[in-house]
Motif scaffolding. Structure first.
Motif, short mmCIF file in Angstrom:
data_model
loop_
_atom_site.label_atom_id
_atom_site.label_comp_id
_atom_site.label_asym_id
_atom_site.label_seq_id
_atom_site.Cartn_x
_atom_site.Cartn_y
_atom_site.Cartn_z
N CYS A 60 0.84 -1.21 0.00
CA CYS A 60 0.00 0.00 0.00
C CYS A 60 0.87 1.26 0.00
N GLY A 61 0.59 2.13 -0.91
CA GLY A 61 1.35 3.36 -1.05
C GLY A 61 2.35 3.34 -2.18
N LEU A 62 2.60 2.17 -2.77
CA LEU A 62 3.59 2.11 -3.86
C LEU A 62 3.12 2.87 -5.09
N THR A 63 1.86 2.78 -5.43
CA THR A 63 1.36 3.52 -6.60
C THR A 63 1.55 5.01 -6.40
N ARG A 64 1.16 5.50 -5.22
CA ARG A 64 1.35 6.92 -4.94
C ARG A 64 2.82 7.30 -4.96
N ALA A 65 3.67 6.43 -4.40
CA ALA A 65 5.11 6.70 -4.40
C ALA A 65 5.66 6.77 -5.81
N TRP A 66 5.19 5.89 -6.69
CA TRP A 66 5.64 5.92 -8.09
C TRP A 66 5.22 7.20 -8.78
N ALA A 77 7.01 10.92 -2.09
CA ALA A 77 7.13 9.51 -2.47
C ALA A 77 7.58 8.67 -1.29
N PHE A 78 8.60 9.13 -0.57
CA PHE A 78 9.07 8.39 0.60
C PHE A 78 8.03 8.38 1.72
N THR A 79 7.21 9.42 1.80
CA THR A 79 6.13 9.44 2.79
C THR A 79 5.04 8.43 2.43
N ALA A 80 4.73 8.32 1.13
CA ALA A 80 3.70 7.38 0.68
C ALA A 80 4.14 5.93 0.92
N HIS A 81 5.39 5.63 0.60
CA HIS A 81 5.97 4.30 0.87
C HIS A 81 7.48 4.45 0.86
N GLY A 84 9.20 2.95 -2.12
CA GLY A 84 8.62 3.26 -3.43
C GLY A 84 9.60 3.74 -4.48
N PRO A 85 10.41 4.76 -4.19
CA PRO A 85 11.37 5.22 -5.21
C PRO A 85 12.38 4.14 -5.61
N LEU A 86 12.77 3.29 -4.67
CA LEU A 86 13.69 2.19 -4.99
C LEU A 86 13.02 1.18 -5.92
N VAL A 87 11.76 0.87 -5.65
CA VAL A 87 11.03 -0.07 -6.49
C VAL A 87 10.86 0.52 -7.90
#
Length: 134
Positions: A60-66, A77-81, A84-87
């Motif tokens: 949860c939050g990866l889509t928002r982070a992307w 992005a880091f707040t969302a997940h 996320g930026p690493l993925v």
């Protein structure tokens, strides 16, 4: 066989999964670029785990982070997940490898290991987030 007869390439079946992965990654990357950041926070919850339990799943939050990363807002992005930026970087790297090998090469060991480490990190962060909520 005639000189004018086309040569048909032999397919060993390896390119199909790579092509599917390439199309999926390209679609996800394009979606992250096209979705406006203002609309992702107010959209519907699509996660089946969250819909059933009310709790966030590890992803949860990866889509928002992307979406935030694609638009240059790395802090959000880091707040969302946190992963996320690493993925997203791994997805770009994998897509680049698929394009460079024309979706036919063997999946390199280093990229497979990086993918596994990223998946485990995502799962670990998700479990910590879940433990904090409980």
């Amino acid at each position: 066989m005639s000189v004018l007869e086309p040569v048909r390439p032999r397919h060993d079946g390896r390119s199909r999964p790579h092509a599917a992965l390439g199309v999926g990654l390209a679609s996800a990357l394009l979606l992250a670029l096209l979705l406006p950041t203002g609309r992702i926070e107010s959209g519907p919850v699509l996660c089946p785990f969250r819909l059933m339990t009310g709790l966030p799943c590890p992803a949860c939050g990866l889509t928002r982070a992307w979406v935030y990363t694609a638009h240059g807002d790395v802090g959000s992005a880091f707040t969302a997940h946190p992963v996320g930026p690493l993925v997203l970087a791994l997805a770009v790297l994998t897509f680049g490898w698929l394009v460079a090998t024309k979706m036919r090469g063997a999946y390199p060991t280093w990229l497979r290991r990086l993918s596994l480490m990223t998946a485990l990190l995502t799962l670990g962060v998700g479990l910590v987030r879940l433990a904090v909520l409980l």
